[in-house]
Design an enzyme around this catalytic site. Structure first.
Site, PDB file in Angstrom:
ATOM      1  N   ARG A  28       0.835  -1.205   0.000  1.00  0.00           N
ATOM      2  CA  ARG A  28       0.000   0.000   0.000  1.00  0.00           C
ATOM      3  C   ARG A  28       0.873   1.259   0.000  1.00  0.00           C
ATOM      4  NH1 ARG A  28      -4.770   1.759   4.350  1.00  0.00           N
ATOM      5  NH2 ARG A  28      -4.996   3.877   3.564  1.00  0.00           N
ATOM      6  N   ASN A  74     -10.607  -4.379  -0.255  1.00  0.00           N
ATOM      7  CA  ASN A  74     -10.645  -3.296  -1.240  1.00  0.00           C
ATOM      8  C   ASN A  74      -9.791  -3.625  -2.466  1.00  0.00           C
ATOM      9  OD1 ASN A  74     -12.369  -1.313  -0.204  1.00  0.00           O
ATOM     10  ND2 ASN A  74     -10.840  -0.700   1.309  1.00  0.00           N
ATOM     11  N   CYS A 115     -18.795  -2.388   2.442  1.00  0.00           N
ATOM     12  CA  CYS A 115     -17.938  -1.265   2.793  1.00  0.00           C
ATOM     13  C   CYS A 115     -18.557  -0.550   3.983  1.00  0.00           C
ATOM     14  CB  CYS A 115     -17.831  -0.323   1.597  1.00  0.00           C
ATOM     15  SG  CYS A 115     -16.775   1.112   1.885  1.00  0.00           S
ATOM     16  N   HIS A 143     -16.963   3.491  -2.831  1.00  0.00           N
ATOM     17  CA  HIS A 143     -16.140   4.694  -2.680  1.00  0.00           C
ATOM     18  C   HIS A 143     -16.500   5.746  -3.731  1.00  0.00           C
ATOM     19  CE1 HIS A 143     -12.791   2.568  -0.160  1.00  0.00           C
ATOM     20  NE2 HIS A 143     -14.003   2.428   0.341  1.00  0.00           N
ATOM     21  N   TYR A 177     -14.794   9.973  -0.092  1.00  0.00           N
ATOM     22  CA  TYR A 177     -13.853   9.706  -1.187  1.00  0.00           C
ATOM     23  C   TYR A 177     -14.066  10.631  -2.386  1.00  0.00           C
ATOM     24  CZ  TYR A 177     -12.150   5.535   1.162  1.00  0.00           C
ATOM     25  OH  TYR A 177     -11.569   4.680   2.051  1.00  0.00           O
TER      26      TYR A 177
END
Length: 447
Positions: free
Chosen positions: A96, A150, A172, A202, A257
């Site tokens: 990440r 995700n 989510c 998102h 988001y």
């Protein structure tokens, strides 16, 4: 009570697992999980053992007869399972961190599920999910797959397009977080608030907001637009506030988001500054996780520690366990999930994955039709759906040119040239976890 259920959690060594265990304990009277199998890979063994020990203390303290099993053998965990939950991160937080830092070098937002970072998380994750489904088809063909991994929308899209697995739901915590935020804005209990959600993971909007059944959308938008407001935020996304006239003109509630798309320059500046000072979000989370796992090691700890909410996982257990309980009990309540559109959103292909309010039944989610999305938000949602579809195809095929197209059509990437530069660097950085992109080169080398 009848049959006791078997649940397998892939990525069981996650710091989020205590949330899931807490949710199962709270609902044991209606969701009789007899076995919870926590599965991880060898690299995650230490974390699995720490989290697993905490989970055992939690169920013992609660006095519920849930057996906690820890294993590195995924197939053993899947055999005969009724529900399979997925919450893993291919490459860990180190991957990440690369997703976040590399795009920043090119003046592009680096983020876990948006832009180049979201693309590469999908490229790494989708092949693993498809592999898990192949095991499920053999070992637990009637099980439900509940995916929290995700990018949940892209993963659900890939499952629906490239497998025969119909019993899949993506989940989510953003919608439930938005509802809690609205309740805070209004100063009321969250169970009095209802939001009509529609869009993508998102990329979901609150089309209408209701308090005790009365529409209060404009009032909520006015409150959200106020300079002193607090509410619809997330731990992992900086809250920059919105231009009041923009929000009032939009007439729907954006999710946190959306800041990446409507405030791109400000969000990029924030990320660049953070990368120089406190670190990217992944690097911050790495420190948070170290602290959490030190807490988890405490033999006297037998509850989910409140510090876990700093991790961004607030309301996760409620969303996850409410969904599983509603499927098991055929509750027919309304929850926002990622599922096949089936015509619910007119401007999205019927076979595609969407995030929308659904009636949750024993046969799965039944999407509630919303018609067309408002024209002001429709184009962005369609563009992200195109990105998800092309990205899923790239993840399955390992085709370089398809991956380049996916990168280029994402609205956060400014040009095909920059897209290619980022793609090349990130492919090399994540080579270990992207075998589908390198198998052709190996074949040529072998000749």
């Amino acid at each position: 009570m009848g049959k006791r259920l078997k649940m397998a959690t892939i990525g069981g060594g996650s710091s989020y697992t205590p949330e899931l265990v807490e949710g199962l304990i709270k609902r044991y009277h209606e969701l009789p999980v007899g076995e919870l199998w926590l599965v991880d890979i060898p690299e995650g063994k230490e974390k699995l053992e720490i989290v697993g020990a905490l989970a055992k203390r939690m169920v013992e303290k609660a006095g519920v007869p849930i057996e906690i099993h820890l294993t590195l053998d995924r197939r053993r965990a899947l055999e005969g399972a009724d529900f399979v939950t997925t919450q893993f991160r291919v490459g860990g937080l180190e991957a990440r961190a690369k997703d976040e830092r590399i795009p920043l070098q090119y003046g592009v937002i680096g983020q876990e599920t948006n832009g180049p970072g979201g693309l590469f998380k999908g490229l790494r994750t989708i092949p693993v999910i498809l592999d898990i489904i192949r095991d499920m088809e053999e070992l637990c063909p009637d099980a439900w797959l509940i995916n929290f991994t995700n990018p949940a929308g892209m993963v659900t899209e890939a499952v629906l397009r490239y497998t025969k697995q119909e019993k899949v739901v993506g989940l989510c915590n953003v919608p439930i977080g938005m509802r809690m935020g609205v309740a805070k804005l209004l100063g009321v209990d969250a169970d009095r608030v209802h939001i009509d959600f529609a869009g993508l993971n998102h990329m979901v909007f609150g089309l209408h907001v209701y308090l005790d059944g009365v529409r209060v959308t404009e009032k909520v938008i006015d409150l959200l637009a106020h300079p002193d407001r607090s509410g619809v935020t997330m731990k992992n996304i900086v809250d920059l506030g919105w231009e009041p006239d923009f929000l009032k003109g939009l007439k729907v509630l954006p999710c946190p988001y959306h800041r990446y798309y409507y405030q791109t320059d400000k969000m990029l500046a924030e990320e660049l500054e953070a990368a120089k000072t406190k670190g990217t979000r992944a690097e911050v989370v790495q420190q948070l996780e170290k602290e959490l796992f030190e807490l988890y090691k405490d033999p006297n700890l037998a509850i989910k520690p409140p510090q876990l909410e700093q991790r961004g996982g607030a309301y996760y257990s409620d969303a996850a366990c409410s969904l599983i309980s509603s499927i098991y009990n055929d509750k027919r309540d309304i929850q926002p999930v990622n599922t096949r559109n089936n015509g619910a959103i007119a401007s999205i292909p019927s076979e595609s994955a969407v995030e929308v309010n659904c009636v949750i039944t024993k046969d799965g989610p039944k999407p509630i039709a919303v018609g067309d999305l408002p024209v002001a938000v429709r184009g962005l949602v369609q563009q992200i759906k195109s990105f998800e579809r092309v990205a899923a195809e790239a993840a399955v095929t390992g085709d370089y040119q398809t991956a380049l197209v996916a990168m280029t059509i994402n609205p956060l990437v400014p040009s095909d040239t920059i897209a290619k530069q980022i793609l090349d660097e990130m492919l090399e950085a994540h080579k270990e976890h992207l075998p589908q992109f390198f198998k052709q080169a190996k074949t040529v080398a072998g000749n």
